[in-house]
Enzyme design. Sequence first.
Site, PDB file in Angstrom:
ATOM      1  N   LYS C  79       0.855  -1.186   0.000  1.00  9.02           N
ATOM      2  CA  LYS C  79       0.000   0.000   0.000  1.00  9.02           C
ATOM      3  C   LYS C  79       0.890   1.235   0.000  1.00  9.02           C
ATOM      4  O   LYS C  79       1.940   1.255   0.660  1.00  9.02           O
ATOM      5  CB  LYS C  79      -0.895  -0.006   1.242  1.00  9.02           C
ATOM      6  CG  LYS C  79      -1.908   1.133   1.277  1.00  9.02           C
ATOM      7  CD  LYS C  79      -2.763   1.068   2.539  1.00  9.02           C
ATOM      8  CE  LYS C  79      -3.834   2.141   2.556  1.00  9.02           C
ATOM      9  NZ  LYS C  79      -4.673   2.058   3.795  1.00  9.02           N
ATOM     10  N   SER C 161      -9.552   2.255   2.940  1.00  7.53           N
ATOM     11  CA  SER C 161      -8.637   2.953   2.055  1.00  7.53           C
ATOM     12  C   SER C 161      -7.672   2.017   1.302  1.00  7.53           C
ATOM     13  O   SER C 161      -7.081   2.441   0.301  1.00  7.53           O
ATOM     14  CB  SER C 161      -7.815   3.961   2.862  1.00  7.53           C
ATOM     15  OG  SER C 161      -7.007   3.284   3.801  1.00  7.53           O
ATOM     16  N   SER C 185      -9.846   0.014   7.140  1.00 13.09           N
ATOM     17  CA  SER C 185      -9.236   0.115   5.809  1.00 13.09           C
ATOM     18  C   SER C 185      -8.594  -1.157   5.261  1.00 13.09           C
ATOM     19  O   SER C 185      -8.183  -1.183   4.101  1.00 13.09           O
ATOM     20  CB  SER C 185      -8.206   1.249   5.801  1.00 13.09           C
ATOM     21  OG  SER C 185      -8.883   2.489   5.802  1.00 13.09           O
TER      22      SER C 185
END
Lengths: 99, 500, 510
Positions: C79, C161, C185
Site C-alpha cells: 500500500k 482505504s 481500511s
Amino acid sequence: MSLTLTDVERLARLARLAPDRAQAEHWLGQLNAFFAIVERMQAVDTAGVAPLAHPAELFGEVALRLRDDVVTEPNRRAEYQACAPAVEDGLYLVPKVIE
Amino acid sequence: MSHASFLVQGYEVVIGFETHVQLSTRSKIFSRAATAFGAAPNTQACAVDLALPGTLPVMNRAAVECAIRFGLAVGAYIAPRSVFARKNYFYPDLPKGYQISQYEIPVVHGGELGFFLEWGKGADTQRLWRTVRLVRAHLEEDAGKSLHEDFHGMSGIDLNRAGTPLLEIVTEPDIRSSAEAVAYAKELHKLVTWIGICDGNMQEGSFRCDANVSVRRPGQPLGTRREIKNLNSFKFMQQAIDYEVRWQIEQLEEGRAIEQATVLFDPDSGQTRAMRSKEDAADYRYFPDPDLPPLVIAHDWVERVRTTLPELPRAMAQRFVQQYGLPEYDAALLTQSPAMAAYFEATVAAGAAPKAASNWIMVELARRLNAADLGIEACPVIPQALAVLLGRVADGTVSHAAAKQVFDALWAEGPAADPAAQAARVDALIEAKGLKQMNDTGALQAIVAQVIAANEKNVAEYRAGKEKALNALVGQVMKATQGKANPQQVNELLRRALGG
Amino acid sequence: MSAALHEWGVAELAEALAQRRVSSVEVTQALLARVQRHAALGAFLAVDEEAALRQARAADERLARGERAPLLGVPIAHKDVLVTRDWPTTAGSRMLAGYRSPFDATVVARLGAGGDGHPGAGAVTLGKLNCDEFAMGSGNDLSAYGPARNPWDPSRVPGGSSGGSAAAVAARLVPAATGTDTGGSIRQPAAFCGVTGIKPTYGRCSRYGLIAYASSLDQAGPIARSARDCALLLSAMAGPDPERDSTSLDHPAEDYARGLDEALPGASAARPLQGLRIGVPVEYFDDRCSADVLAAVRAALAEFERLGATLVEVRLPRTELAIPAYYIIAPAEASSNLSRFDGVRYGHRAAQYADLFEMYCRTRGEGFGPEVQRRILIGTYVLSHGYYDAYYLKAQQIRRLIAQDFLHAFERCDLIAGPVAPTVAWRIGEKADDPVSAYLADIYTLPASLAGLPGMSVPAGFGADGLPVGLQLIGPHLAERRLLHAAHQFQRATDWHTRAPASVPSSPQA
C-alpha cells in the site's frame, strides 16, 4: 451548536489552508452535518471515565520505552535534501521569517 | 533599606521566569542524531528530526535522568507518571508542525531555589536570603534555527538543533526586581552546571531565559505581563528587565493599558520590541502525543539517581558553616562553583585557618582572578602554597601587607611542577624579599632605647598622659626597623620602657 | 500444480520456489504482465519492472545457494502509505507526488530484505498500491491518482482505504499485499473484493514507515486470498520495533501459520472448532445492515456451528457511538500528523506566494484533496481552545467505554462475529459529496479499531448484484492466532475465498 463561516475561516487559518469563500461555505455545510451526529456523544455520561489514549492500556500497563543515549545516525544531508523544494548551502530556503 | 520596599516609582515589579536548559546528552531527545554544537547546517538532522513521512519518536533515557537529577536537586516531586503532549503551530524551524513537550503532567513538580540577594555598596551593603518557588520543570524538544542573513529575500533553515533535549524550568512570580532576577538566574545556572545536566554555555544557547514581567501598585492584583524572550546574557537580562519595567510604568502613568505580548530585547538600542511572528493569537491545540506512551519513573530509579548526585551547593555551604565556623555569606560565596569550594577546602586541609583562607580567597584571590579573567581552576597559586603563606601571617612571620607581596610573586612565577616546590617558595620569597618581621626582642629593645633617648619631647608628652605621643614613638621605631618590627610588640616594649 | 502462476497463493508459491519448480523471475514477469494488462483497475500507483526483477533475480540466486526464507522470491505489493526506498511513495496524495523515502518501512523491510537485525522474509516487491489519500476514505475514490476499481464490477469501488491492495489481490495481480487499517481500511476493502484480510492488535506491527493518519489507530496488516497466506505474511510483519516505534508491543513475533490445520484441543477433525464460543452482537444485526449482507453473514455463522463452534448472543451497546468518537479522534490526530507537510523539507510547494503564511496555505491547499482538508479542519476544531474537553476528551472517554463493552463480551466468548460493512460495494461516485453517509457505513469496523482489537474479513458469499460479502471476526487483544485458525478452518469447509471475479478471466493466457 453549529459553526459559522467565521469559525471555518479561523480554523482554516490555524490549519494553514486557504479555502475560497465558496469552498469555505461548502465545508461549513458538511461540518455542521457532521457535528449533528457528533452531538449524540454529549448525551453519554462519562463522569469519572479515564480517557483512553493508548489501546495497549487495556491489556497491561503501558510505559514509555526508553533507549540508550547513543549516536548512530550519520550525516545523510545530500540524500535527505534530494527531495527538498529549495535548498542553498545545505539550508532549507523559505520566505523570509520575521521575528 | 529593606527588600520589601523594592519599589520603582511606587510600583511593585513582579517577575516569573521560564528557563530553557539544554541537557548534556550525546544524542537527541527522540532520535539518535548527535547534539554537538556548531556542525555544518543540517548535517546532524536525521530522518526523525526532519519529520520525514513515517518517522516516529523514541525517548532518550539520559534526558529523563537529567530531569530526575534536577528534580532531586531542587527538592521537587518527581512524577511517577508524566505525559508527553503535542504543541501544534506552524514555523519553518519546527519540522513536524508541532513540538513534543509536556503539558498537563510534567515530570518535575514544585521545588525551590534559594540564594543571597545583595544590594548597596561597601559599608552599607545589605544581604537578604531569598527563595524562589518553582512551579514545574518539563522535558521537551528544541526547534531548529532560522538564519536571517539574506538568501535573496529568503531565510535559511538549519535543523541541527531540532530535537535537542531541553528542560524548561518555570518559577512562580516570586521575583521582585531585575537584580533578583539576575541573582536567581545565576543560581539556577550554577545548579544545572553543578549537577552536570547542562554545559551552561550561554553564547551557544545552552541556557536561555524568558522573563514574564509585570508591574502593579502594592497590594493590587497582578498586572498584565509581557514576556521577554531569549535573554541569554546576565547583563542583557538586567538591562532588558529594567527597560521593560520603565516602559510599563510609563504606559500606566500615561493611562495606557498593558497588552499581553511577547517581546525581544535589542542590546544595541537597549529596548524591547514586540515579536511580529507571535502576533496572531496562538491556539496550540495541545493533546497527548499518541506516539509516546506515558513516561513511567520507578521509585528505585529515582533513588539510584539520588546516590549519584554530588554534594549540592546549599548543603555544602551549610557544612562549611558548621565544619569551619564560617559565616553564611562566606559559605555561599565559596560554593559558587565546585572548583572554588575545592580550592578552599584544599587550602584548609593544607593547614590554613578557615576564616583566613575564606577572606583571602574572596578578596585577594578573587580580585586577581577577575583582573586576569581566570577561573579558579586556572589559579597560578596552588592551595598548599596559600596555606603556607597564611600560616606565616598567622605566626607573625610576615605582616598581611608583606604576604600580599609574596602572593603576587608566587602568582607571577606560576605553579611549579611539584606542589611541594611552590609551597617551599613561600619562605624562600620571604627571605629573598627580606619581609620577615623582626622578632629578635634584644635587638628591638636596643632600638627602642635609642628612640626614647632621641625623642625626649614625645616621651615627656606621653608621660604627661598624651597617648598620641606614643604613636609617634612607635612610628620612629618602625622606621628604624624598616617596617620589619611587629607594631604590637614595639608598642608593648615602649610602654614597658616608659614605665607605662 | 496446473493452474496459471497468478492463481497460486503465497504458500504454494513459496513451496514451489523453495523446490525450484519455478523461479522468482518467472513469477514476477508473469505478474508484471498481468499488472500491465489490468492497468485499468487502477490498483497500482507505481510499478518498476527493473527494480522488481532485480529483487527476483537476487531471490533466485539465494534459492540456488540453497538459502531459505519464509517468502523468498514471492512477489507482493505494498500500500502506498508504507514508505519504500526503491519505489516512490505518495500516500495517494498530490502532496507527495514523486516523493522517495530514504528508508523502507519496518514492515516492508521485514517482508523483504530485512534490516535492523531482522533477517527478512525474502519477498519481492512488485510495486505500490493505490489507496485513498493519506488512507482517509472507504472507497479508494479519494486518491489523487484516480480511483481503484472493484474487479467484481469495475463501476464499483473496491472499498478503502486499502482499495488497491484488495483489488490487486482479488484480480490475481499479486498473491498478497500489505494494507493499513485505521477504522476498517483492511477489513472493508477485503470484504468488498472477496479476499481475506487481517488488522492485527494495535501495536502488533511496527508503524515505523507507515505515513501516519491517526497514530493511536493505524495498524498495518496483510491482505491475501486465504487466512493461511495472511498468516504467512503476518508472521513476518509482526513483532517489536523497540528502536523505532514506541507504541510497538513487546510481544515477540509468532509463526501464525503453524497449527492452522489442527483441530482445537479436544475437538474432532469433523468438528474442529468444537468448544469455540463465537459472540454474536445484536447491535451488528439490526436494520442498519442490508438483508443480502445479513443473509450471507448468517449462513457463514451456520457453517461455523457445523464446524463445532457455539454461538452466544453478546451486547455491544455503544456501537453507534463509535462513529462520532472515531471521527473526532482520527481527524484530531490527523490534523497534527499532517502539519509536517508544509512545503519546506519535501513534497509539494506552491509555485507562487507573497510570504511564508501564503506559502503554507497555498502549498497545503493545492497538495491536499478535499476530504483530507475536511478532516484536518474537523481535527483542528475539536482540539482548539474551548472545545477540547467537549469533543476530544469526551471521545477518548467514550473510546474506553466502547473498549470495555468488548472486554465484557469476551468474558462470554472467544471471538466476535458480524458483518464488515452494512452493504456490498457501492458505485464509484455514489457517495462522492456525502461524506457523512460514508462515515456511517464504517459502523461495524470502527469499534474494534477504537479498542485496538485484531479484526479479520473473511469471504462469506455474495450479496446484491453478485458482489462479495465479508464476515468480520474480532478477537481479544493479541488473539491473531485464534482468528486465523478459525478463519482457516472456515476456508477449509467453504470455497468463497477461491472464487475469482469474472472480469479477470484466470485462464493461463489471461
